[in-house]
Design an enzyme around this catalytic site. Structure first.
Site, mmCIF file in Angstrom:
data_model
loop_
_atom_site.group_PDB
_atom_site.id
_atom_site.type_symbol
_atom_site.label_atom_id
_atom_site.label_comp_id
_atom_site.label_asym_id
_atom_site.label_seq_id
_atom_site.Cartn_x
_atom_site.Cartn_y
_atom_site.Cartn_z
ATOM 1 C CG HIS A 26 -3.853 -1.777 -1.368
ATOM 2 N ND1 HIS A 26 -4.938 -2.581 -1.610
ATOM 3 C CD2 HIS A 26 -4.240 -0.929 -0.375
ATOM 4 C CE1 HIS A 26 -5.940 -2.253 -0.795
ATOM 5 N NE2 HIS A 26 -5.529 -1.251 -0.030
ATOM 6 N N GLY A 45 -0.401 2.099 9.509
ATOM 7 C CA GLY A 45 0.360 1.976 10.750
ATOM 8 C C GLY A 45 -0.441 1.619 11.987
ATOM 9 C CG MET A 94 -11.316 -2.795 5.718
ATOM 10 S SD MET A 94 -9.830 -2.338 4.796
ATOM 11 C CE MET A 94 -8.905 -1.396 6.019
ATOM 12 C CG ASP A 134 -5.138 2.325 0.842
ATOM 13 O OD1 ASP A 134 -6.077 1.517 0.885
ATOM 14 O OD2 ASP A 134 -3.967 2.045 1.184
ATOM 15 C CG MET A 186 -8.356 7.156 2.467
ATOM 16 S SD MET A 186 -7.331 7.357 3.925
ATOM 17 C CE MET A 186 -6.589 5.729 4.011
ATOM 18 C CB SER A 233 -0.887 0.009 1.240
ATOM 19 O OG SER A 233 -1.381 1.327 1.451
ATOM 20 C CG ASP A 260 -5.962 -2.747 3.605
ATOM 21 O OD1 ASP A 260 -4.870 -2.447 4.109
ATOM 22 O OD2 ASP A 260 -6.626 -1.964 2.890
#
Ligand code: DX5
Ligand code: ZN
Length: 216
Positions: A32, A144, A136, A34, A36, A7, A174
């Protein structure tokens, strides 16, 4: 062969292309991405123009994880910008079936994601229509965080349902993956593993190789 999907949320954006190439050279099959929107999740990350640009950095499978409200609005654009797999959240869509069909009509693979508190039962009826289920293992929104142990049972249950129904669906996890816990979810039935900080903190090539080693 299990798949590693680094990611880039945890990458160094000043040298992003270089770091993507490094993950590919070390053997990571997916990348990956992401997305948002600041509404479905508290944070805002990156979007279409970034995907379009970095698509050229490698020949990996671009695994786009949409953490956005009403994803139907953006499926076409992400397909055109270079996504290979488009994953959306069941919690974010008012009509998941419509989103699944839209992704298919764009010729892309369909991923469906559930947050840690969403039971697998809620998406059971969609399993025969998707290519990948994303479980998830942290609350979506940030890299993190710590792996939530109780999600492992969801992975196991989802894999059981998929096997029983003789479906060809990948199970991706993930969030919070480390060198030390990566085997737990594989053993439970996950076959696509997202890792952000475990790949990009430190020596990328060494991290990818170690994770792949432990996975396969
Ligand atoms: C979180 C994102 C993840 C994140 C994982 O909402 O979906 O892909 O980058 O980061 P780590 O592997 O550091 O938990
Ligand atoms: Zn993600």
């Amino acid at each position: 062969m299990n798949i590693l999907a680094p990611s880039i949320l945890s990458a160094d954006f000043t040298i992003l292309g270089q770091q993507i190439k490094e993950t590919e050279a070390a053997g990571a099959q997916y990348l990956h991405f992401d997305v948002m929107d600041g509404i479905f999740v508290p944070s805002i990350s990156f979007g279409l123009p970034v995907l379009k640009t970095i698509r050229k950095a490698s020949n990996q499978v671009y695994d786009v994880h949409l953490m956005i409200e009403e994803p139907i609005r953006y499926i076409e654009q992400f397909a055109e910008s270079g996504a290979d797999i488009i994953t959306f959240h069941v919690e974010a869509a008012s009509d998941s079936r419509e989103v699944i069909d839209k992704i298919r009509s764009c010729g892309k693979k369909v991923g469906l994601a559930i947050k840690p508190k969403t039971p697998v039962e809620e998406i059971e009826m969609y399993l025969e229509h998707i290519d990948m289920l994303l479980v998830m293992t942290v609350e979506p929104g940030f890299g993190g965080q710590k792996y939530m142990d109780d999600c492992t049972e969801k992975v196991r249950y989802a894999r059981e349902l998929i096997t029983k129904a003789c479906l060809n669906v990948d199970v991706e996890i993930d969030g919070g993956v480390t060198r030390d816990n990566i085997q737990v979810s594989i053993e439970a039935g996950a076959n696509v593993i997202v890792a952000g900080s475990a790949v990009f903190n430190g020596d990328i090539s060494d991290n990818v190789k170690t994770l792949l080693d432990k996975m396969n």
